[in-house]
Design an enzyme around this catalytic site. Structure first.
Site, PDB file in Angstrom:
ATOM      1  N   ALA A 219      -2.345  -9.026  -2.110  1.00 18.35           N
ATOM      2  CA  ALA A 219      -1.336  -9.956  -2.627  1.00 18.35           C
ATOM      3  C   ALA A 219      -0.153  -9.139  -3.130  1.00 18.35           C
ATOM      4  O   ALA A 219      -0.227  -7.906  -3.201  1.00 18.35           O
ATOM      5  CB  ALA A 219      -1.916 -10.804  -3.761  1.00 18.35           C
ATOM      6  N   LYS A 220       0.931  -9.788  -3.424  1.00 19.20           N
ATOM      7  CA  LYS A 220       2.061  -9.120  -4.068  1.00 19.20           C
ATOM      8  C   LYS A 220       2.930 -10.188  -4.700  1.00 19.20           C
ATOM      9  O   LYS A 220       2.933 -11.332  -4.238  1.00 19.20           O
ATOM     10  CB  LYS A 220       2.898  -8.342  -3.038  1.00 19.20           C
ATOM     11  CG  LYS A 220       3.754  -7.246  -3.646  1.00 19.20           C
ATOM     12  CD  LYS A 220       2.924  -6.033  -3.976  1.00 19.20           C
ATOM     13  CE  LYS A 220       3.760  -4.860  -4.433  1.00 19.20           C
ATOM     14  NZ  LYS A 220       2.966  -3.619  -4.447  1.00 19.20           N
ATOM     15  N   GLY A 221       3.637  -9.788  -5.771  1.00 19.65           N
ATOM     16  CA  GLY A 221       4.546 -10.736  -6.401  1.00 19.65           C
ATOM     17  C   GLY A 221       5.813 -10.034  -6.806  1.00 19.65           C
ATOM     18  O   GLY A 221       5.902  -8.800  -6.780  1.00 19.65           O
TER      19      GLY A 221
ATOM     20  N   ASP B 194       4.251  -2.745 -10.829  1.00 17.16           N
ATOM     21  CA  ASP B 194       4.872  -2.248  -9.607  1.00 17.16           C
ATOM     22  C   ASP B 194       6.262  -1.767 -10.013  1.00 17.16           C
ATOM     23  O   ASP B 194       6.530  -1.556 -11.205  1.00 17.16           O
ATOM     24  CB  ASP B 194       4.945  -3.381  -8.567  1.00 17.16           C
ATOM     25  CG  ASP B 194       5.147  -2.866  -7.144  1.00 17.16           C
ATOM     26  OD1 ASP B 194       4.154  -2.483  -6.519  1.00 17.16           O
ATOM     27  OD2 ASP B 194       6.294  -2.831  -6.676  1.00 17.16           O
TER      28      ASP B 194
END
Lengths: 411, 177
Positions: free
Chosen positions: A101-103, A142
């Site tokens: 996943a990533k946001g 991140d």
């Protein structure tokens, strides 16, 4: 070329070798869920600003989805999707039981006060807390985020769901964080550099290294490599690049940065060079540990390093990657090279769920094991099949995700 | 085209007339018509309707069907002497499902439905025996068709190509990751 298109080039190269049908590529490529949310915030000056946040949950065949939360002005759905996809292959390459996943939120964090950043983080949690969680999707720091943002994130999530330290990783050590998480990505890079040059029969003391970026990844990679006897001859940050042919004193550089608001400007006993010169320096190992897309078809012909370790995500464009491959430059791909971060995030999550603190030496020991085993598997496959390390890593990632998908079924 | 060209004895060799006495064969012959065809001549045309039962006395004919997709003619089978055709339309009027075309010079015996009904009205044993023999043949063909359908049904899983899912599984497993 957009970020997602670039990652799909590598995906398709591996899928071609694996002879996968278009339908199965589609099944493995399309995100499980993509969310875009509105983040309205009253700024310190009284203005109402509305930011856009994203969370892409790419694949959960191998476990809860995992990926960072990025605060950067260039964040958009395409980039988040690309990074979420990379996380799926990355967690599979290092064989930890997570999906990808990533946001991100499209803001420049340097232009916001801590109060504004806190509001943005909490608002983002308000918008996505229903679809994330310790068993679903676990964010992490991140670009542009760190332990403080994760602490706000945890606090806001717990307002809805009660005590849930495992809902996010990269937390401050004082707040359910894990010792060794901050250094993990850089340390992982260092472990892999050591493994790789040992495989090639080289000695650390005779290996000159240039590292672009002296932040969460580059500084810890530099520290580990210097401790392991490597000759780190060039380092850089936003202030420029610094060179010393006999090797830079990394502990002095770390101290200098600590005392100068994190910046290397004015580092003693070094020659100041440009970031472009650092990339093209006459070294044995080049470690781009800052931004994506820094090695392009334009500068690739001038890169002298025979080994490049992708500590950043996507520092080499696909076009440059092909040129380097033709010149037999050895590229250790991002989905393996910077997987130390997510690996120790996994250890943090495990410790949260065990309610037991492993301590720094066990974390380092387990990280060493995971990175070493992953490297060996990728190296072996690349040798067996005569493919690049990147293609080998993608094959392992896709194969493991594919296997989990088939075993679980889609009915 | 006269009845005299087919003898009663010749007719008794036809399976459709099994168990017929000489007298019964004569009855049938009295209502039948003998016709000659040249190669390529159409005896029955696909999609047209008629109610005649045909017996091949001499020569060979082909059962021909127009293919739906290409409009080309496909030969389904051949009929030789002593075989018969047209019994489906004879008992149940419907357009012919295929054409019959002479392959060689042929001699055929035609029994019209109207003439046959005269035999039925007169309660001739030949009418009963003809119907019985024709039905036996039809029943046998129906049973063969049913068996073939059952075979097709059970053979289907074997004939199917492997699913995309299992192909993918095989490919992924082959990498031994």
């Amino acid at each position: 070329m957009k970020a997602y298109e670039a990652t799909q080039i590598y995906f398709n190269r591996a899928a071609d070798l694996m002879d996968l049908s278009d339908n199965m590529r589609r099944l493995l490529s399309i995100s499980s869920r993509e969310i875009q949310v509105q983040i309205p915030v009253e700024l310190d000056n009284g203005e109402i600003a509305t930011f856009v946040g994203y969370r892409v949950q790419h694949d959960d065949a191998r476990g809860p989805m995992k990926g960072g939360l990025r605060y950067h002005p260039a964040v958009d759905l395409d980039e988040v999707r690309a990074l979420a996809t990379l996380m799926t292959w990355k967690t599979a390459v290092v064989n930890i039981p997570y999906g990808g996943a990533k946001g991100g939120v499209a803001i420049d964090p340097r232009t916001h006060s801590p109060r504004e950043l806190e509001l943005i983080t909490r608002k983002f949690v308000d918008q996505i807390h229903d679809v994330i969680g310790p068993d679903t999707d676990i964010p992490a720091p991140d670009m542009g985020t760190g332990a403080q943002e994760m602490a706000w994130f945890l606090n806001q999530y717990e307002k809805y769901h009660g005590y849930s330290p495992a809902c996010v990783t990269g937390k401050p050590v004082e707040l359910h964080g894990a010792e060794g998480r901050e250094e993990a990505t850089g340390r992982g890079v260092g472990i892999l550099a050591f493994k790789l040059i040992s495989r090639l029969g080289r000695k650390p003391a005779k290996t000159r290294v240039a590292i672009q970026g002296f932040g969460n990844v580059g500084s810890f990679a530099a520290a580990f490599l210097a401790e392991s006897d490597f000759k780190v001859v060039a380092i850089s940050d936003i202030s420029g690049a610094y060179f010393r042919a006999e090797g830079i004193d990394i502990s002095a550089a770390l101290r200098h940065a600590r005392e100068n608001r994190g910046v290397l400007e004015g580092l003693a006993a070094t020659e100041k060079i440009t970031n472009a010169e650092l990339l093209e320096a006459d070294v044995d190992v080049l470690i781009p540990a800052a931004l994506g897309g820094v090695i392009t078809e334009e500068n690739a012909p001038r890169i002298k390093a025979p080994i490049i370790i992708e500590a950043a995500n996507g520092p080499i464009t696909p076009g440059a990657d092909a040129m380097l491959h033709d010149r037999e430059t050895l590229v250790l791909p991002d989905i393996l090279a910077n997987a130390g971060g997510v690996t120790v995030s996994y250890f943090e999550w495990v410790q949260n769920r065990q309610h037991y603190n492993w301590g720094i030496s066990r974390v380092r020991q387990e990280l060493d094991r995971v990175m070493s085993e992953s490297f060996e598997r990728v190296w072996e496959l690349s040798q067996e099949r005569g493919v690049s390390l990147r293609t080998a890593a993608y094959i392992i990632g896709i194969g493991r995700v594919g296997r989990a998908t088939v075993l679980g079924g889609i009915r | 085209m006269t009845n005299a060209t087919v003898s009663c004895k010749r007719l008794l060799a036809v399976p459709l007339l099994a168990n017929f006495t000489d007298e019964e064969a004569e009855q049938l012959l009295s209502i039948a018509e003998s016709l000659d065809f040249q190669p390529g001549q159409i005896v029955l045309a696909e999609d047209e309707q008629s109610s005649n039962l045909w017996i091949v006395i001499d020569g060979t004919c082909e059962i021909v069907k127009e293919s739906d997709q290409t409009g080309r003619q496909v030969v389904l089978s051949e009929l030789r002497s002593n075989q018969h055709f047209g019994e489906m339309s004879f008992f149940h009027p419907a357009p012919h499902s295929a054409s019959v075309r002479a392959k060689t010079p042929m001699k055929l015996l035609r029994i019209g439905r109207g003439d046959y009904e005269k035999l039925v009205t007169e309660q001739c044993a030949s009418a009963f025996k003809l119907a019985f023999n024709a039905i036996s043949g039809l029943a046998e063909r129906l049973r063969r068709a049913t068996d073939r359908l059952a075979d097709l049904d059970s053979a289907e899983p074997l004939a199917k190509p492997p699913s995309e899912w299992s192909t993918f599984r095989t490919k992924v497993d082959a990498w031994n990751l």
